[in-house]
Design an enzyme around this catalytic site. Structure first.
Site, PDB file in Angstrom:
ATOM      1  N   ARG A 180       0.812  -1.218   0.000  1.00 43.21           N
ATOM      2  CA  ARG A 180       0.000   0.000   0.000  1.00 43.21           C
ATOM      3  C   ARG A 180       0.844   1.266   0.000  1.00 43.21           C
ATOM      4  NH1 ARG A 180      -5.181  -1.118   3.829  1.00 43.21           N
ATOM      5  NH2 ARG A 180      -5.743  -2.981   2.711  1.00 43.21           N
ATOM      6  N   HIS A 235       3.218 -25.014   1.541  1.00 42.37           N
ATOM      7  CA  HIS A 235       4.691 -24.976   1.502  1.00 42.37           C
ATOM      8  C   HIS A 235       5.329 -26.279   1.993  1.00 42.37           C
ATOM      9  CE1 HIS A 235       4.473 -23.791   5.788  1.00 42.37           C
ATOM     10  NE2 HIS A 235       5.725 -24.169   5.876  1.00 42.37           N
ATOM     11  N   LYS A 237       9.145 -28.807   0.890  1.00 45.57           N
ATOM     12  CA  LYS A 237      10.217 -29.267   1.779  1.00 45.57           C
ATOM     13  C   LYS A 237      10.897 -30.474   1.150  1.00 45.57           C
ATOM     14  CE  LYS A 237       7.953 -27.705   6.024  1.00 45.57           C
ATOM     15  NZ  LYS A 237       8.792 -26.816   6.796  1.00 45.57           N
ATOM     16  N   ASP A 290      -5.859 -24.103  10.121  1.00 47.01           N
ATOM     17  CA  ASP A 290      -4.515 -23.616   9.769  1.00 47.01           C
ATOM     18  C   ASP A 290      -3.597 -24.759   9.317  1.00 47.01           C
ATOM     19  OD1 ASP A 290      -2.369 -21.810   9.561  1.00 47.01           O
ATOM     20  OD2 ASP A 290      -1.709 -22.219  11.601  1.00 47.01           O
ATOM     21  N   HIS A 327      -1.439 -28.827   5.565  1.00 54.32           N
ATOM     22  CA  HIS A 327      -0.199 -29.597   5.685  1.00 54.32           C
ATOM     23  C   HIS A 327      -0.436 -31.055   6.108  1.00 54.32           C
ATOM     24  CE1 HIS A 327       1.291 -25.647   5.248  1.00 54.32           C
ATOM     25  NE2 HIS A 327       1.302 -25.296   6.507  1.00 54.32           N
TER      26      HIS A 327
HETATM   27  C1  BG6 Z   1       1.870 -22.215   8.276  1.00 53.27           C
HETATM   28  C2  BG6 Z   1       0.911 -21.955   9.404  1.00 53.27           C
HETATM   29  O1  BG6 Z   1       1.194 -22.667   7.148  1.00 53.27           O
HETATM   30  O2  BG6 Z   1       2.812 -23.204   8.690  1.00 53.27           O
HETATM   31  C3  BG6 Z   1       1.648 -21.521  10.660  1.00 53.27           C
HETATM   32  O3  BG6 Z   1       0.007 -20.920   9.022  1.00 53.27           O
HETATM   33  C4  BG6 Z   1       2.728 -22.514  11.012  1.00 53.27           C
HETATM   34  O4  BG6 Z   1       0.752 -21.367  11.758  1.00 53.27           O
HETATM   35  C5  BG6 Z   1       3.607 -22.829   9.804  1.00 53.27           C
HETATM   36  O5  BG6 Z   1       3.519 -21.949  12.049  1.00 53.27           O
HETATM   37  C6  BG6 Z   1       4.553 -23.973  10.102  1.00 53.27           C
HETATM   38  O6  BG6 Z   1       5.457 -24.131   9.024  1.00 53.27           O
HETATM   39  P1  BG6 Z   1       6.888 -24.776   9.250  1.00 53.27           P
HETATM   40  O7  BG6 Z   1       7.477 -24.845   7.874  1.00 53.27           O
HETATM   41  O8  BG6 Z   1       7.633 -23.860  10.167  1.00 53.27           O
HETATM   42  O9  BG6 Z   1       6.654 -26.104   9.873  1.00 53.27           O
END
Ligand code: BG6
Length: 494
Positions: free
Chosen positions: A57, A182, A186, A239, A244
């Protein structure tokens, strides 16, 4: 056994690109995305005429944006990324964009004009901004050249995700959309794919005939870390489980795909996600939720969740969840899958434990009275490690068995620094590789499971049980595992 020697860093520069980072002043962008780009720039992945636009912004010069980024990285002790910001500078531009305002599209068009293609828009934004972003890029879209990266979560429910998907589908084709989880970036998760699909040893054993239980744990020592605004709506289930944990489960349980093409892999994961049984919340409950109270983590006192800034004093948001599910397929029917995740647990850890059944008739006696072998442990965090726990004969005259461990640490093996997941995923987007990104129907299946679980917890008025920060969650989680004939890994480590 060290094959370190032959494998240097695998650097294959990508073609020139334009990359617009939306939400460049946000926590995720500063903590993960900009550092990943800085490492890639430093290591020679980025061609010189590429363009990276930091979109936010405020109207900032490149020097001002970099100074803010540097202060942020210093505050979180990321000296390595800080030292590499300079390598990123030649690529950078800034753009002041307020999504949702009529001029956003024109500002965006100007920011990418004359830049190389493909044009990647990376939405490091709250999901509530996604639709505004989609509308802002619509006038400048070029179906062949535009890619959009969306951070999780895609909304806070299946209905919200569907509304975003509806807007997306009107503007972009599915192969232009990169939905990030993500964890798939890994290296340890890619090793898991290699372990399953590149070796014959384990694959025939991964069935209900041989496996007693599977457990997946992702624990964090961190608390809510200033993200209460998001986390109060999300909690551990939306979350972490929604993305994950379910993705890890899908990779462990899927049938081998015919190829590694994105759709072949995603088809197999999807079948698992659609075959998941939602845990019971009444009768004998198969789910335990918890919320951390004050305690100690890594020797330091920390406040409880309700005392964190921005959290309601009566909050019932869960910061921990453990549940039992089942993959209702011929391969897995009846095998308990125990999943668990939480904040403010004793350590940052991600692991998958495959517990094999005991031999049909045991001829030996255990040392200490318990059998803890027959187990394959895939450690994803903090180390990328595979451990096979076996029973071996203890020295001495008596025929007694003791658990021993065969341990393969991939860092010791290759001696190549592990790249952050975001570096891998960003280069995949730039190369147009979709394997490690989620397809729309996978996200839908994940939301369907999570929506139903949340609904059932709500209708049974299940409230989170308190657990002291620095513990492995409420004791009820231990009972949950015992009822499935299993025990959590920390209760039976070698
Ligand atoms: C994120 C979550 O997707 O993954 C977070 O929103 C979490 O709450 C994080 O802390 C954990 O990722 P990593 O790679 O540190 O295990």
């Amino acid at each position: 056994m060290n094959a370190s020697s032959s494998t240097g860093p695998d650097v294959r520069p990508v073609a020139p690109f334009t990359f617009v980072l939306h939400g460049a002043a946000g926590d995720l962008a500063r903590r993960k995305i900009v550092p990943a780009l800085a490492h890639l720039a430093h290591d020679g992945y980025l061609p010189p005429d590429s363009r990276i636009v930091l979109a936010q912004r405020d109207r900032l010069s490149v020097a001002e944006a970099l100074a803010q980024q540097e202060t942020f990285l210093r505050d979180c002790d990321d000296a390595a990324a800080c030292a590499r910001l300079g390598a990123l500078q030649p690529f950078l531009r800034t753009a002041a964009i307020t999504l949702g305002q009529p001029e956003a599209a024109a500002v965006l068009a100007e920011a990418v004009r004359g830049g190389p293609q493909p044009v990647v828009h990376y939405a490091s934004l709250a999901a509530s901004r996604f639709v505004d972003l989609i509308r802002a890029i619509e006038p400048v879209r070029d179906p062949a050249r535009l890619r959009l990266v969306l951070e999780k979560p895609l909304g806070f429910s299946g209905a919200e995700a569907a509304a975003i998907e509806h807007e997306l589908a009107a503007v972009l084709d599915e192969p232009q959309i990169y939905r990030i989880d993500h964890y798939l970036g890994k290296q340890a998760v890619q090793n898991l794919l290699a372990l399953r699909l590149g070796n014959r040893i384990f694959e025939p054993l991964l069935t209900r005939e041989h496996v007693a239980s599977v457990q997946i744990t992702v624990s964090e020592e961190l608390g809510v870390e200033g993200r209460a605004g998001f986390y109060e709506h999300s909690g551990a289930i939306r979350d972490m489980v929604q993305s994950h944990l379910l993705q890890l489960l899908a990779i462990v349980a899927m049938e081998p795909p015919a190829t590694l093409e994105p759709d072949a892999l995603r088809d197999e994961k999807l079948k698992v996600l659609r075959a998941l049984r939602v845990p019971a919340t009444s009768g004998t409950p198969e789910v335990v939720i918890g919320q951390y109270a004050a305690g100690h983590v890594l020797g330091q006192p920390v406040p409880g969740y309700r005392q964190e800034q921005g959290v309601a004093p009566e909050s019932t948001t869960e910061t921990f969840v453990a549940f039992r599910t089942e993959v209702q397929t011929w391969r897995w029917a009846g095998v308990p899958f125990l999943l668990r995740t939480g904040k403010r647990m004793p350590q940052r850890l991600a692991e998958i434990v495959i517990q094999f059944r005991e031999v049909p008739r045991q001829l030996f006696a255990p040392v200490g009275g318990a059998w803890t072998g027959n187990r394959l442990v895939i450690h994803l965090q903090p180390q990328d490690r595979i451990e096979l726990q076996l029973l071996a004969k203890a020295p001495g005259e008596r025929e007694r068995l003791r658990p021993v461990s065969l341990d393969l640490d991939f860092f010791d093996e290759w001696r190549v620094p592990v790249r952050d997941a975001y570096e891998r995923l960003i280069t995949d987007v730039l190369r147009g590789r979709l394997n490690l990104f989620l397809r729309r129907d996978e996200v839908e299946a994940q939301w369907k499971f999570v929506d139903r679980l949340k609904h059932d917890l709500g209708s049974c008025q299940v409230e989170p049980l308190p657990y002291p920060a620095g513990s492995y969650g409420p004791p009820a989680a231990t009972t949950l595992a015992l009822r499935a004939g299993a025990s959590w890994a920390e209760d039976s480590r070698l």
